[in-house]
Enzyme design. Structure first.
Site, PDB file in Angstrom:
ATOM      1  N   ASP A 299       0.111   5.192   0.891  1.00 39.34           N
ATOM      2  CA  ASP A 299      -0.012   6.149   2.003  1.00 39.34           C
ATOM      3  C   ASP A 299      -0.096   5.432   3.351  1.00 39.34           C
ATOM      4  OD1 ASP A 299      -0.089   8.154   0.040  1.00 39.34           O
ATOM      5  OD2 ASP A 299      -2.247   7.908  -0.185  1.00 39.34           O
TER       6      ASP A 299
ATOM      7  N   ASP B 175       0.876  -1.159   0.000  1.00 44.15           N
ATOM      8  CA  ASP B 175       0.000   0.000   0.000  1.00 44.15           C
ATOM      9  C   ASP B 175       0.924   1.223   0.000  1.00 44.15           C
ATOM     10  OD1 ASP B 175      -2.154   1.770   0.546  1.00 44.15           O
ATOM     11  OD2 ASP B 175      -1.698   1.607   2.695  1.00 44.15           O
TER      12      ASP B 175
HETATM   13 MG    MG Z   1      -2.736   3.357   3.466  1.00 39.27          MG
END
Ligand code: MG
Length: 446
Positions: free
Chosen positions: A251, A249
């Site tokens: 952020d 992932d």
């Molecule tokens: Mg995230």
């Protein structure tokens, strides 16, 4: 005070079991009793007050004087625990069918039994003495009320429980229905319906069904073509190799998340240890793929070319640090969209399976949100949950539902844990390079 549990030693080689005679009864030797040969530890079985430890003997001859495991069931001088433990190690067979229509697959929702309240592929446990084809046709017809025809095998999978000497084998087939007038079995099936593969993956929790759905997707031109997912453009569009892969992932894992989104390259700030973590994974033979929901694009806050710029700047830094991403997949839709690519729907992972050659049984997902865990589980891969302790405390209850395989403060710690696991890619073995053409993978451990 808790009662002391008795430990029994289940020692077997080549279908021969080592038993001791105790006042007319044949039983397992117990812990502490002397053995005339060394052993290596295996799995453990739990029978309440009794624990059975499976051991592999180290012998220099075939033990003629031991007992044939299959012959023990008929004898009445054999301890019941011996029979139960032997029965428990027998492989159970599951047979399921991906019944398809174009790019959609048929799922059934159970009202009772093992998968009560959940969607699954038609099929289930085989009766003993029943072949996988015969069994899956019987189950599928009972569940849907229509005749199903098998078009061929998809794959065979093995699923086990960590540390337990018990496995099931999953036989998956492709097939089609001869009618759509479904008459689901009243006391067993609540609904029968068609779904796209990405949706079906979020509905079932059965690992065999998940792996079968991914293999169906890879073998179905309609399903592969129907899935549209946006990517940055790092992949050359041709090279495909089944290689162990870690999905990351963005952020909150690689860079600091921001309340008003990361809208410019300057606002992109790597988290401490993130690059080092990526390097550890890469050096251990894992391919890295970024998967990110970009809601800000769905809300038209940032155009596509701006996201491209942000990612180019990120890639430039990573290149300098010697870290290479195989591709960046992103979902440009907002929270309310019903697209295949928005996590937790596994569209981005399916696209990576199709494009790059990712196998869910050799993949991890690392994310900071519960939806990242749900996303990884939907695809049937392992999941690592990362974030500062305060963050994890806040979402601990929701995250526990998805049983993360690794929980860590950040990507660096997660990478160390993943790279240190025994089932990881072996260094120096080429990590499946060139295996792209040889898609038939045979069996794999769960
Ligand atoms: Mg995230």
């Amino acid at each position: 005070m808790a009662k002391r549990r008795r430990e029994h030693l289940f020692i077997e080689t080549d279908g021969q079991v080592y038993l001791v005679r105790d006042r007319g009864t044949l039983r397992f030797p117990r812990k502490g009793e002397e053995l005339a040969f060394p052993t290596r530890a295996g799995g453990t079985m739990d029978f309440g007050d009794d624990v059975v430890r499976r051991l592999k003997p180290v012998l220099d001859h075939h033990p003629e004087e031991w007992y044939q495991r299959d012959a023990l069931f008929d004898r009445d001088d054999v301890d019941g625990l011996v029979k139960r433990a032997i029965y428990n190690t027998m492989i159970r067979c599951v047979s399921e069918v991906v019944v398809s229509k174009g790019n959609r697959v048929l799922m059934v929702k159970a009202t009772r039994g093992f998968s009560k309240g959940h969607w699954n592929l038609p099929g289930g446990f085989m009766d003993y003495g029943e072949g996988p084809e015969e069994g899956v046709l019987r189950e599928a017809e009972e569940e849907t009320g229509v005749r199903v025809v098998l078009d061929g095998p998809l794959n065979v999978y093995v699923s086990g429980f960590p540390g337990k000497p018990a496995y099931s084998l999953g036989f998956l087939f492709r097939g089609h229905a001869t009618s759509e007038e479904f008459r689901p079995k009243a006391d067993e099936i609540e609904r029968v319906d068609w779904f796209t593969v990405d949706k079906a993956l979020t509905l079932t929790r059965n690992p065999f069904a998940k792996w079968g759905l991914v293999d169906f997707f890879l073998q179905s031109p309609e399903a592969r073509r129907a899935l549209r997912v946006r990517r940055h453009g790092l992949w050359d569009g041709a090279t495909r190799a089944v290689r162990p892969t870690v999905f990351l992932d963005r952020d909150g894992v690689i860079n600091r998340g921001r309340k008003g989104y990361v809208r410019t390259p300057d606002a992109f700030e790597f988290l401490p240890g993130a690059i080092e973590g990526m390097r550890i994974l890469q050096d251990a033979g894992w391919r890295l793929v970024l998967v990110t929901n970009q809601d800000m694009m769905g809300w038209k806050l940032v155009p596509d070319r701006q996201l491209h710029r942000i990612h180019e700047a990120m890639l430039a830094t990573l290149r300098k640090e010697g870290v290479r991403l195989a591709e960046i997949y992103y979902c440009p839709h907002h929270v309310l969209s019903d697209c295949a690519c928005r996590k937790p729907r596994p569209g981005m992972m399916l696209a990576a399976a199709r494009d790059l050659g990712v196998d869910p049984r050799q993949a991890w997902m690392v994310g900071d949100k519960v939806l990242d865990l749900e996303f990884g589980r939907a695809f049937g891969c392992r999941v690592a949950w990362v974030g500062p302790k305060e963050w994890r405390d806040r979402f601990a209850k929701e995250a526990a539902e998805w049983h993360p395989d690794v929980v860590a403060d950040g990507l660096l710690e997660a990478a160390r844990a993943i790279a240190g696991r025994p089932e990881g890619p072996a260094r120096g073995r080429g990590a499946g390079r060139g295996a792209g053409r040889a898609r038939r993978r045979g069996t794999a451990r769960s």
